[in-house]
Design a protein around this motif. Structure first.
Motif, PDB file in Angstrom:
ATOM      1  N   THR A  25       0.654  -1.391  -0.049  1.00 42.60           N
ATOM      2  CA  THR A  25      -0.079   0.045   0.006  1.00 42.60           C
ATOM      3  C   THR A  25       0.871   1.346   0.163  1.00 42.60           C
ATOM      4  OG1 THR A  25       0.108   0.196   2.242  1.00 42.60           O
ATOM      5  CG2 THR A  25      -1.919  -1.142   1.386  1.00 42.60           C
ATOM      6  N   ALA A  26       0.327   2.371  -0.596  1.00 46.32           N
ATOM      7  CA  ALA A  26       1.020   3.552  -0.387  1.00 46.32           C
ATOM      8  C   ALA A  26       0.065   4.448  -0.138  1.00 46.32           C
ATOM      9  CB  ALA A  26       1.828   3.980  -1.480  1.00 46.32           C
ATOM     10  N   TYR A  27       0.124   5.879   0.378  1.00 47.58           N
ATOM     11  CA  TYR A  27      -1.032   6.779   0.730  1.00 47.58           C
ATOM     12  C   TYR A  27      -0.548   8.214   0.424  1.00 47.58           C
ATOM     13  CZ  TYR A  27      -2.032   2.819   3.544  1.00 47.58           C
ATOM     14  OH  TYR A  27      -2.423   1.503   3.885  1.00 47.58           O
ATOM     15  N   VAL A  30       5.580  10.176  -0.491  1.00 47.22           N
ATOM     16  CA  VAL A  30       6.851   9.366   0.270  1.00 47.22           C
ATOM     17  C   VAL A  30       6.647   8.046   0.168  1.00 47.22           C
ATOM     18  CG1 VAL A  30       8.257   9.240   2.309  1.00 47.22           C
ATOM     19  CG2 VAL A  30       7.427  11.453   1.819  1.00 47.22           C
ATOM     20  N   SER A  31       5.482   7.424   0.613  1.00 47.82           N
ATOM     21  CA  SER A  31       5.221   6.095   0.543  1.00 47.82           C
ATOM     22  C   SER A  31       5.301   5.561  -0.687  1.00 47.82           C
ATOM     23  CB  SER A  31       4.126   5.424   1.400  1.00 47.82           C
ATOM     24  OG  SER A  31       3.118   6.155   0.953  1.00 47.82           O
ATOM     25  N   GLY A  32       4.723   6.318  -1.775  1.00 44.03           N
ATOM     26  CA  GLY A  32       4.634   5.917  -3.355  1.00 44.03           C
ATOM     27  C   GLY A  32       6.000   5.798  -3.651  1.00 44.03           C
ATOM     28  N   ARG A  33       7.043   6.745  -3.389  1.00 51.15           N
ATOM     29  CA  ARG A  33       8.321   6.500  -3.767  1.00 51.15           C
ATOM     30  C   ARG A  33       9.140   5.440  -3.243  1.00 51.15           C
ATOM     31  NH1 ARG A  33      10.843   7.623  -7.885  1.00 51.15           N
ATOM     32  NH2 ARG A  33      12.972   8.027  -6.484  1.00 51.15           N
ATOM     33  N   VAL A  34       8.818   5.193  -2.024  1.00 48.52           N
ATOM     34  CA  VAL A  34       9.426   3.936  -1.419  1.00 48.52           C
ATOM     35  C   VAL A  34       8.865   2.613  -2.238  1.00 48.52           C
ATOM     36  CG1 VAL A  34       9.127   2.303   0.434  1.00 48.52           C
ATOM     37  CG2 VAL A  34       9.216   4.835   0.786  1.00 48.52           C
ATOM     38  N   ALA A  35       7.543   2.519  -2.562  1.00 46.09           N
ATOM     39  CA  ALA A  35       7.187   1.420  -3.345  1.00 46.09           C
ATOM     40  C   ALA A  35       7.904   1.221  -4.768  1.00 46.09           C
ATOM     41  CB  ALA A  35       5.640   1.421  -3.341  1.00 46.09           C
ATOM     42  N   GLU A  36       8.021   2.383  -5.156  1.00 47.73           N
ATOM     43  CA  GLU A  36       8.783   2.391  -6.575  1.00 47.73           C
ATOM     44  C   GLU A  36      10.225   1.965  -6.424  1.00 47.73           C
ATOM     45  OE1 GLU A  36       7.374   4.042  -9.749  1.00 47.73           O
ATOM     46  OE2 GLU A  36       9.388   3.638 -10.753  1.00 47.73           O
ATOM     47  N   LEU A  42       3.027  -3.946  -7.733  1.00 51.69           N
ATOM     48  CA  LEU A  42       1.395  -3.168  -7.765  1.00 51.69           C
ATOM     49  C   LEU A  42       1.605  -2.478  -6.561  1.00 51.69           C
ATOM     50  CD1 LEU A  42       0.474  -6.673  -8.147  1.00 51.69           C
ATOM     51  CD2 LEU A  42      -1.311  -5.318  -9.113  1.00 51.69           C
ATOM     52  N   VAL A  43       1.016  -1.363  -6.851  1.00 55.73           N
ATOM     53  CA  VAL A  43       0.774  -0.321  -5.448  1.00 55.73           C
ATOM     54  C   VAL A  43      -0.901  -0.060  -5.111  1.00 55.73           C
ATOM     55  CG1 VAL A  43       1.005   2.155  -4.537  1.00 55.73           C
ATOM     56  CG2 VAL A  43       3.186   0.899  -5.758  1.00 55.73           C
ATOM     57  N   LEU A  44      -1.028  -0.377  -3.971  1.00 52.87           N
ATOM     58  CA  LEU A  44      -2.471  -0.195  -3.878  1.00 52.87           C
ATOM     59  C   LEU A  44      -2.797   1.056  -2.842  1.00 52.87           C
ATOM     60  CD1 LEU A  44      -5.458  -1.220  -3.561  1.00 52.87           C
ATOM     61  CD2 LEU A  44      -4.724  -2.549  -1.439  1.00 52.87           C
ATOM     62  N   VAL A  45      -3.563   2.053  -3.283  1.00 48.31           N
ATOM     63  CA  VAL A  45      -3.719   3.154  -2.523  1.00 48.31           C
ATOM     64  C   VAL A  45      -5.190   2.477  -1.746  1.00 48.31           C
ATOM     65  CG1 VAL A  45      -4.699   5.539  -2.202  1.00 48.31           C
ATOM     66  CG2 VAL A  45      -3.153   4.721  -4.054  1.00 48.31           C
ATOM     67  N   GLY A  46      -4.658   2.030  -0.647  1.00 42.26           N
ATOM     68  CA  GLY A  46      -5.867   1.442   0.260  1.00 42.26           C
ATOM     69  C   GLY A  46      -6.735   2.235   1.135  1.00 42.26           C
ATOM     70  N   ASP A  47      -7.997   1.841   1.221  1.00 42.83           N
ATOM     71  CA  ASP A  47      -8.914   2.732   2.249  1.00 42.83           C
ATOM     72  C   ASP A  47      -8.235   2.508   3.514  1.00 42.83           C
ATOM     73  OD1 ASP A  47      -9.969   0.162   2.559  1.00 42.83           O
ATOM     74  OD2 ASP A  47     -11.949   0.818   1.880  1.00 42.83           O
ATOM     75  N   SER A  48      -7.252   1.578   3.785  1.00 39.04           N
ATOM     76  CA  SER A  48      -6.533   1.505   5.150  1.00 39.04           C
ATOM     77  C   SER A  48      -5.972   2.778   5.267  1.00 39.04           C
ATOM     78  CB  SER A  48      -5.574   0.380   5.099  1.00 39.04           C
ATOM     79  OG  SER A  48      -4.908   0.504   3.982  1.00 39.04           O
ATOM     80  N   GLN A 219       2.037  -0.876   3.950  1.00 39.00           N
ATOM     81  CA  GLN A 219       3.520  -0.563   4.086  1.00 39.00           C
ATOM     82  C   GLN A 219       3.486  -0.060   5.467  1.00 39.00           C
ATOM     83  OE1 GLN A 219       6.421   2.834   2.202  1.00 39.00           O
ATOM     84  NE2 GLN A 219       4.673   2.103   0.740  1.00 39.00           N
ATOM     85  N   HIS A 220       2.731   0.745   6.222  1.00 39.72           N
ATOM     86  CA  HIS A 220       3.176   1.207   7.345  1.00 39.72           C
ATOM     87  C   HIS A 220       3.072   0.102   8.478  1.00 39.72           C
ATOM     88  CE1 HIS A 220       2.527   4.814   5.180  1.00 39.72           C
ATOM     89  NE2 HIS A 220       2.650   5.563   6.174  1.00 39.72           N
ATOM     90  N   ASP A 221       2.544  -0.960   8.124  1.00 37.41           N
ATOM     91  CA  ASP A 221       2.655  -2.214   9.203  1.00 37.41           C
ATOM     92  C   ASP A 221       3.803  -3.036   8.879  1.00 37.41           C
ATOM     93  OD1 ASP A 221       0.035  -1.710  10.078  1.00 37.41           O
ATOM     94  OD2 ASP A 221      -0.787  -3.301   8.783  1.00 37.41           O
ATOM     95  N   LEU A 222       4.311  -3.249   7.719  1.00 40.82           N
ATOM     96  CA  LEU A 222       5.531  -3.971   7.418  1.00 40.82           C
ATOM     97  C   LEU A 222       6.919  -3.094   7.627  1.00 40.82           C
ATOM     98  CD1 LEU A 222       7.429  -3.587   4.548  1.00 40.82           C
ATOM     99  CD2 LEU A 222       5.092  -4.235   3.801  1.00 40.82           C
ATOM    100  N   LEU A 223       6.758  -1.613   7.831  1.00 41.72           N
ATOM    101  CA  LEU A 223       7.904  -0.873   8.138  1.00 41.72           C
ATOM    102  C   LEU A 223       7.839  -0.800   9.782  1.00 41.72           C
ATOM    103  CD1 LEU A 223       7.984   1.426   5.198  1.00 41.72           C
ATOM    104  CD2 LEU A 223       9.616  -0.340   5.521  1.00 41.72           C
ATOM    105  N   GLY A 224       6.861  -1.152  10.355  1.00 40.68           N
ATOM    106  CA  GLY A 224       6.717  -0.802  11.693  1.00 40.68           C
ATOM    107  C   GLY A 224       6.403   0.695  12.211  1.00 40.68           C
ATOM    108  N   ILE A 225       5.494   1.271  11.232  1.00 35.87           N
ATOM    109  CA  ILE A 225       5.392   2.623  11.608  1.00 35.87           C
ATOM    110  C   ILE A 225       4.162   2.666  12.427  1.00 35.87           C
ATOM    111  CG2 ILE A 225       4.748   4.805  10.464  1.00 35.87           C
ATOM    112  CD1 ILE A 225       6.361   4.003   8.106  1.00 35.87           C
TER     113      ILE A 225
END
Ligand code: KIV
Length: 284
Positions: A25-27, A30-36, A42-48, A219-225
């Motif tokens: 996921t990315a929101y 910054v998180s989009g750049r990390v995924a890239e 695939l990048v998901l702009v999740g409603d999470s 993303q924020h879960d797997l990175l421990g944010i």
């Protein structure tokens, strides 16, 4: 690692070749750049993002306009991965026409490659079919569907009894038949998902679903944010949240000790420049 723009065809080729699909996921930018930079397929702009970056109590609180703002920021960062955006609660419920109009906004305003819709009720399947017929690829999502978590008895694993496992299987098949190009299966026992996958032609992207053609995590879960307890299916690969807090604490400590800014953080000026200002101030 993927280096050229991922297309639906490329996803199909990867899945057919048995290459696992990586979705994250990315929101925001910054998180989009990390995924890239990390080479996600695939990048998901999740409603999470409702909870993860906007601080709402659940995914149903985020509005379409808020989702579009997140999606546009991610799009500015994401060039290579296939970009999927969640259709938020309230943006498709009224009619197929509303679902198409919402999906078109994601394509026009955020340049999304596909949308994701949760559930497999007759109304959801009708929306899915309508969006696909309008020419926009749709990813399905069955098992635990957070937008309808209240009806499912809370944020809990699905398909744990024989009847419920068959219900999840029915949903996955119906979502495939309605035209989804891939299906997220969330929080369903691995053995149940293995049986369902035998009957599916489209790739499954699992989250708490065991082995599958692909895997997705927030993303924020797997990175421990994210703070607090995580679901059992989350693996933390870093402690970024702790590193962020430690960084801001160190800044605060330097400021309070007057050790920041140091000489290397200030702009130099010739003596006469400061002298000119001193004369001006003293003459007032
Ligand atoms: O909103 C989200 O992040 C999701 C994933 C958990 C699949 O739907």
């Amino acid at each position: 690692m993927t280096t050229s723009k991922v297309t639906l065809r490329r996803l199909r080729e990867l899945a057919d070749a048995g290459t696992p699909l990586v979705m994250v996921t990315a929101y925001d930018f910054v998180s989009g750049r990390v995924a890239e930079r990390a080479g996600a397929d695939l990048v998901l702009v999740g409603d999470s993002g409702a909870q993860v970056v906007l601080g709402y109590p659940d995914t149903t609180s985020i509005t379409l306009d808020e989702m579009l703002t997140l999606a546009k920021a991610v799009r500015r960062a994401v060039r290579t991965p296939f970009l999927v955006c969640d259709l938020p609660f309230g943006s498709t419920e009224l009619s197929d026409e509303q679902a198409i109009a919402t999906s078109v906004r994601f394509v026009h305003e955020a340049g999304t490659d596909a949308v994701k819709i949760e559930g497999a009720t007759p109304a959801r399947l009708s929306r899915l079919r309508a969006i696909v017929e309008a020419g926009i690829p749709v990813m399905g999502h069955v098992g635990l569907t957070p937008q309808t978590a209240t009806a499912l008895g809370g944020l809990r694993a699905q398909g744990r009894t024989a009847d419920d496992a068959v219900r999840v299987a029915r949903h996955a098949l119906a979502v495939q038949d309605a035209g989804a190009f891939a299906i997220v299966i969330e929080a369903v026992p691995a053995a149940v998902v293995a049986e369902i996958r035998r009957a599916l032609r489209v790739p499954v992207i699992g989250i708490g679903a065991g082995d599958a053609e692909g895997q997705v995590l927030v993303q924020h879960d797997l990175l421990g944010i994210t703070e607090g307890r995580s679901p059992v299916f989350v693996k933390r690969y870093a402690a970024v949240g702790e590193a962020m807090v430690a960084g801001v604490e160190a800044f605060a400590s330097d400021v309070r000790a007057r050790t920041f800014p140091g000489r290397e953080h200030v702009y130099p000026a010739a003596d006469e420049v400061a002298a000119a200002v001193r004369s001006f101030i003293d003459a007032r």
